[in-house]
Scaffold this motif. Structure first.
Motif, PDB file in Angstrom:
ATOM      1  N   ARG A   1      -0.227   4.123  -2.383  1.00 13.57           N
ATOM      2  CA  ARG A   1       0.442   3.188  -3.278  1.00 13.57           C
ATOM      3  C   ARG A   1       1.240   2.125  -2.529  1.00 13.57           C
ATOM      4  O   ARG A   1       1.210   0.952  -2.892  1.00 13.57           O
ATOM      5  CB  ARG A   1       1.372   3.973  -4.215  1.00 13.57           C
ATOM      6  N   GLU A   2       1.917   2.511  -1.453  1.00 11.22           N
ATOM      7  CA  GLU A   2       2.858   1.605  -0.798  1.00 11.22           C
ATOM      8  C   GLU A   2       2.356   1.027   0.521  1.00 11.22           C
ATOM      9  O   GLU A   2       2.619  -0.124   0.825  1.00 11.22           O
ATOM     10  CB  GLU A   2       4.185   2.342  -0.528  1.00 11.22           C
ATOM     11  N   VAL A   3       1.668   1.812   1.315  1.00 13.26           N
ATOM     12  CA  VAL A   3       1.329   1.384   2.670  1.00 13.26           C
ATOM     13  C   VAL A   3      -0.035   0.707   2.738  1.00 13.26           C
ATOM     14  O   VAL A   3      -0.156  -0.407   3.255  1.00 13.26           O
ATOM     15  CB  VAL A   3       1.384   2.584   3.646  1.00 13.26           C
ATOM     16  N   LEU A   4      -1.072   1.369   2.262  1.00 13.66           N
ATOM     17  CA  LEU A   4      -2.438   0.864   2.427  1.00 13.66           C
ATOM     18  C   LEU A   4      -2.666  -0.530   1.859  1.00 13.66           C
ATOM     19  O   LEU A   4      -3.339  -1.334   2.499  1.00 13.66           O
ATOM     20  CB  LEU A   4      -3.445   1.864   1.858  1.00 13.66           C
ATOM     21  N   PRO A   5      -2.120  -0.859   0.678  1.00 15.91           N
ATOM     22  CA  PRO A   5      -2.336  -2.225   0.181  1.00 15.91           C
ATOM     23  C   PRO A   5      -1.715  -3.291   1.093  1.00 15.91           C
ATOM     24  O   PRO A   5      -2.130  -4.441   1.075  1.00 15.91           O
ATOM     25  CB  PRO A   5      -1.653  -2.233  -1.186  1.00 15.91           C
TER      26      PRO A   5
END
Length: 191
Positions: A68-72
């Motif tokens: 949710r927070e890192v990959l995008p």
């Protein structure tokens, strides 16, 4: 003398924290304590299942947060990353460059580096005494590719030519043998 928590040196919150910590230790670590406060392990099936469940839940939560927070934001992080050269003491010496600029410069330097006839730079060659940089790496790679392509094309052409020559020789031999067999007269004489 009146005995209460304060006279023992505890507050209600400290006692609660200790009780919760002890319960968690026993449940999660499978560690128990006897009446003399000596530690012993009680790793029962429940303890093992609890540890496994907690570990799986932690991993799932971390993966969900990462998704949710890192990959995008990974592409943005890489594009906005700036690098700066430092000396051996960690002091900044060079100009700041983005990661993409750094990567492009390194690729250009690699392709433009002088190499010998084997495609090795002076550093890759090991001994610099007999090394001679005669061409750039990109030139070497282009020549190597062309050599491979031409060699394969010549092998294919030779196979076709050999096949055609072999067929031609075979037909010629058959024709000549037929001519010879018609001109030969076989005679049998007896005495």
């Amino acid at each position: 003398m009146d005995l209460n928590l304060e006279s023992l040196g505890f507050t209600k919150e400290e006692l609660q924290e200790r009780v919760i910590a002890r319960i968690c230790t026993q449940l999660l670590d499978g560690v128990g304590y006897d009446e003399d406060d000596n530690e012993f392990t009680t790793a029962s099936q429940f303890h093992r299942q609890m540890r496994t469940s907690i570990k799986e839940k932690i991993e799932a939560t971390i993966n969900a947060i990462a998704e949710r927070e890192v990959l995008p934001n990974v592409a943005s992080y890489i594009e906005n990353l700036t690098l700066q050269e430092t000396n051996r003491w960690g002091e900044k010496t060079g100009e700041k460059v983005t990661f993409i600029e750094y990567l492009t410069r390194r690729a250009e330097a690699y392709m433009q580096e002088k190499v010998n006839f084997d495609g090795k730079s002076k550093e890759e060659n090991g001994n610099g005494y007999s090394w001679s940089g005669t061409q750039t790496r990109i030139t070497h790679l282009v020549h190597q590719h062309l050599h491979y392509s031409i060699e394969n094309a010549m092998k294919d052409a030779m196979k076709i030519a050999n096949s055609a020559i072999a067929t031609g020789i075979q037909e010629t031999v058959k024709t000549k043998l037929a001519e010879i067999s018609t001109t030969l007269k076989v005679g049998v004489t007896s005495k």
